[in-house]
Scaffold this active site. Structure first.
Site, PDB file in Angstrom:
ATOM      1  N   GLU A 129       0.821  -1.190   0.000  1.00 23.14           N
ATOM      2  CA  GLU A 129       0.000   0.000   0.000  1.00 23.14           C
ATOM      3  C   GLU A 129       0.852   1.236   0.000  1.00 23.14           C
ATOM      4  OE1 GLU A 129      -2.519   0.346   3.314  1.00 23.14           O
ATOM      5  OE2 GLU A 129      -3.975  -0.994   2.390  1.00 23.14           O
ATOM      6  N   CYS A 142       3.610   8.142   1.817  1.00 21.46           N
ATOM      7  CA  CYS A 142       4.226   7.093   2.639  1.00 21.46           C
ATOM      8  C   CYS A 142       4.465   5.885   1.735  1.00 21.46           C
ATOM      9  CB  CYS A 142       3.276   6.765   3.783  1.00 21.46           C
ATOM     10  SG  CYS A 142       3.896   5.499   4.882  1.00 21.46           S
ATOM     11  N   CYS A 149       8.195  -7.722   5.817  1.00 22.37           N
ATOM     12  CA  CYS A 149       9.450  -7.236   6.422  1.00 22.37           C
ATOM     13  C   CYS A 149      10.157  -8.441   7.018  1.00 22.37           C
ATOM     14  CB  CYS A 149       9.125  -6.217   7.519  1.00 22.37           C
ATOM     15  SG  CYS A 149      10.596  -5.488   8.283  1.00 22.37           S
ATOM     16  N   CYS A 153       9.349  -6.830  14.698  1.00 18.99           N
ATOM     17  CA  CYS A 153       9.071  -5.962  15.844  1.00 18.99           C
ATOM     18  C   CYS A 153       7.739  -6.396  16.451  1.00 18.99           C
ATOM     19  CB  CYS A 153       9.036  -4.500  15.411  1.00 18.99           C
ATOM     20  SG  CYS A 153      10.615  -3.996  14.699  1.00 18.99           S
ATOM     21  N   CYS A 156       4.416  -4.502  15.654  1.00 26.75           N
ATOM     22  CA  CYS A 156       4.143  -4.136  14.256  1.00 26.75           C
ATOM     23  C   CYS A 156       3.579  -5.325  13.502  1.00 26.75           C
ATOM     24  CB  CYS A 156       5.436  -3.679  13.584  1.00 26.75           C
ATOM     25  SG  CYS A 156       5.266  -3.444  11.804  1.00 26.75           S
ATOM     26  N   CYS A 388     -10.221  -0.686   5.417  1.00 25.15           N
ATOM     27  CA  CYS A 388      -9.145  -1.283   4.650  1.00 25.15           C
ATOM     28  C   CYS A 388      -9.251  -2.791   4.549  1.00 25.15           C
ATOM     29  CB  CYS A 388      -7.833  -0.805   5.255  1.00 25.15           C
ATOM     30  SG  CYS A 388      -6.521  -1.922   5.292  1.00 25.15           S
TER      31      CYS A 388
HETATM   32  N1  SAH Z   1      10.844  -0.601   8.964  1.00 23.71           N
HETATM   33  C1  SAH Z   1      11.023   0.789   9.146  1.00 23.71           C
HETATM   34  C2  SAH Z   1      10.001   1.635   8.411  1.00 23.71           C
HETATM   35  C3  SAH Z   1       8.579   1.157   8.397  1.00 23.71           C
HETATM   36  S1  SAH Z   1       7.696   1.198   9.892  1.00 23.71           S
HETATM   37  C4  SAH Z   1      11.044   1.115  10.619  1.00 23.71           C
HETATM   38  O1  SAH Z   1      10.728   0.254  11.437  1.00 23.71           O
HETATM   39  O2  SAH Z   1      11.424   2.242  10.933  1.00 23.71           O
HETATM   40  C5  SAH Z   1       7.416   2.946  10.131  1.00 23.71           C
HETATM   41  C6  SAH Z   1       7.141   3.333  11.598  1.00 23.71           C
HETATM   42  O3  SAH Z   1       5.881   2.832  12.076  1.00 23.71           O
HETATM   43  C7  SAH Z   1       8.182   2.778  12.550  1.00 23.71           C
HETATM   44  O4  SAH Z   1       8.596   3.758  13.472  1.00 23.71           O
HETATM   45  C8  SAH Z   1       7.416   1.681  13.226  1.00 23.71           C
HETATM   46  O5  SAH Z   1       8.015   1.347  14.430  1.00 23.71           O
HETATM   47  C9  SAH Z   1       6.038   2.271  13.345  1.00 23.71           C
HETATM   48  N2  SAH Z   1       4.965   1.295  13.619  1.00 23.71           N
HETATM   49  C10 SAH Z   1       4.860   0.025  13.180  1.00 23.71           C
HETATM   50  N3  SAH Z   1       3.728  -0.558  13.660  1.00 23.71           N
HETATM   51  C11 SAH Z   1       3.096   0.366  14.400  1.00 23.71           C
HETATM   52  C12 SAH Z   1       1.877   0.379  15.157  1.00 23.71           C
HETATM   53  N4  SAH Z   1       1.100  -0.683  15.222  1.00 23.71           N
HETATM   54  N5  SAH Z   1       1.539   1.520  15.791  1.00 23.71           N
HETATM   55  C13 SAH Z   1       2.319   2.624  15.693  1.00 23.71           C
HETATM   56  N6  SAH Z   1       3.475   2.668  15.011  1.00 23.71           N
HETATM   57  C14 SAH Z   1       3.870   1.562  14.370  1.00 23.71           C
HETATM   58 FE1  SF4 Z   2       9.712  -4.171   9.970  1.00 24.82          FE
HETATM   59 FE2  SF4 Z   2       9.907  -3.526  12.549  1.00 24.82          FE
HETATM   60 FE3  SF4 Z   2       9.636  -1.594  10.690  1.00 24.82          FE
HETATM   61 FE4  SF4 Z   2       7.582  -3.275  11.259  1.00 24.82          FE
HETATM   62  S1  SF4 Z   2       8.504  -1.748  12.615  1.00 24.82           S
HETATM   63  S2  SF4 Z   2       8.261  -2.636   9.226  1.00 24.82           S
HETATM   64  S3  SF4 Z   2       8.683  -5.207  11.663  1.00 24.82           S
HETATM   65  S4  SF4 Z   2      11.379  -3.031  10.952  1.00 24.82           S
END
Ligand code: SAH
Ligand code: SF4
Length: 413
Positions: A129, A142, A149, A153, A156, A388
């Site tokens: 997306e 974005c 990925c 995390c 996430c 979505c």
């Molecule tokens: N992988 C990269 C970029 C994509 S995620 C990264 O981790 O930085 C972009 C941002 O969204 C990151 O800061 C991530 O930690 C945050 N994020 C992911 N899942 C989330 C959620 N459920 N609620 C709030 N922020 C979230």
């Molecule tokens: Fe990947 Fe972590 Fe970023 Fe989610 S927050 S996209 S799992 S690196």
């Protein structure tokens, strides 16, 4: 005989650090020219008979038509001879990723679901997306760097997705092209009208954040090559200062990003102690906080006018104590930094809750009093995020919801 039952405790150690990316992308027989560097474009012209002496000039011509004018067919390139137009059309396309759904929020946020080729027969199509967040004087796109990925995390939902593949430069640049196409944001096109769209500023898409799906620094070359095209002054022309790359902390590639890409950097910090960060961002077990911050101190080009953004997702009772806030400002001492507090966006099955608003305010006050602006990023496009799940079929509902979680970061300062 003793039987030992190994009951996995959900501790940091049980969260696998990363999964392997499947490189199943196979280029289509008639490839798109979108995403090629100037040199590759000249080569592609050479491959269809353009003489070496002419390749550079022709490549420049095509570059202009593709990235300044946004044409989608070779016969729109009026400065190119009919003969060459026909030859190009025989061998190449100007295709962008296929848009399978578009949603427009009441606040003007737009979301496109893109289908990308998987390359393997029988394998389901890959989808990512791309979200556009307009404000009065700018518009932020974005962009995703991977399908899924490799990292996991714990807060996430993208991390829970099994399938991972790197996007090609064409697919990354293609997301910007799709947004510009849909918003009439190329020179000579009629600009889209609608609530929430920027009224000031030259362009609808003025800023890029690499904050969609995926870890951009684990698709280093793809992201680098794409961002060099996006920031090219004779093309899409989005300044490097208006492009932010967000990483969970792939330390060895941070310096490289500064040297070879030179865009703004955002770090997904989310915790101030290694034991907690090991759990939230398992990559921390490989590159702990100290090493990560050292890489930030050395980030090429970081300065007071080019600050590094630290993202901090607010998780109730996990990382949101006032002691955490104090430790956060201590840790960042000496780094030209901005702090973004992100309200956690829950997803079905997630084990966290978003911090209470009061707690977020208290936390942000400490950060603010230490001299940091600490904007709490307001979620945007809630109405389309909620819908979505309807974008994809029943069987794929989970990953559709996952994208909803992703959109937690479809927010701007
Ligand atoms: N992988 C990269 C970029 C994509 S995620 C990264 O981790 O930085 C972009 C941002 O969204 C990151 O800061 C991530 O930690 C945050 N994020 C992911 N899942 C989330 C959620 N459920 N609620 C709030 N922020 C979230
Ligand atoms: Fe990947 Fe972590 Fe970023 Fe989610 S927050 S996209 S799992 S690196």
């Amino acid at each position: 005989m003793t039987v030992s039952l190994d009951i996995a405790k959900p501790d940091a150690g049980s969260i696998p650090l990363e999964k392997t990316a499947l490189e199943t992308y196979v280029a289509p027989a008639k490839p798109s020219l979108i995403g090629l560097s100037r040199a590759q474009l000249a080569e592609a012209l050479g491959a269809v008979g353009v003489k070496p002496a002419q390749q550079k000039m022709r490549a420049q011509q095509l570059w202009h038509w593709m990235y300044v004018r946004g044409v989608t067919r070779f016969d729109q390139m009026t400065s190119v001879s009919k003969e060459l137009q026909a030859t190009l059309d025989q061998h190449y396309t100007l295709a962008r990723p296929e848009v399978v759904a578009e949603q427009v929020s009441v606040d003007g946020t737009r979301k496109w679901l893109l289908r990308l080729p998987s390359g393997l027969q029988g394998e389901r199509a890959h989808e990512v997306e791309c979200v556009y967040i307009p404000e009065s004087d700018r518009g932020t796109l974005c962009v995703s760097s991977q399908v899924g990925c490799t990292l996991n995390c714990s807060f996430c939902h993208t991390g829970t997705q099994r399938l991972v593949r790197n996007l090609t430069p064409g697919e990354i640049v293609g997301q910007v092209m799709v947004a510009r196409d849909r918003l009439g944001d190329f020179i000579g096109m009629e600009r889209a009208q609608g609530p929430g769209l920027p009224t000031a500023g030259e362009r609808c898409v003025s800023n890029i954040v690499m904050m969609g799906m995926g870890e951009p620094l684990y698709n280093f070359e793809g992201v680098r090559d794409a961002l060099l095209i996006v920031s090219d002054g004779d093309g899409l022309s989005i300044s490097k200062r208006r492009i932010t790359l967000s990483t969970s902390g792939v330390v060895p590639n941070i310096q490289r990003a500064g040297d070879e890409i030179g865009v703004m950097l955002a770090i997904s910090l989310h915790a101030v102690r290694d034991d907690l960060r090991d759990e939230l961002v398992p990559l921390n077990r490989k590159y702990p906080i100290k090493e990560l911050l050292e890489a930030c101190r050395n980030y090429p080009g970081a300065s007071n006018s080019k600050r590094i953004t630290f993202e901090y997702v607010m998780l109730k009772g996990v990382n949101d104590s006032l002691a955490d806030a104090k430790k956060l400002v201590q840790l960042l001492k000496g780094i030209p930094a901005k702090i973004n507090l992100i309200p956690f966006n829950p997803w079905p099955g997630s084990k966290y809750e978003c911090s209470d608003w009061e707690q977020i305010e208290k936390f942000s006050e400490i950060v603010f009093n230490a001299g940091y602006a600490s904007p709490v990023r307001t979620p945007r496009g809630r109405d389309i995020l909620a819908a979505c799940g309807q974008l994809k079929s029943e069987t794929e509902k989970l990953s559709a919801r996952e994208r909803m979680a992703l959109r937690a970061m479809a927010m701007t300062d």
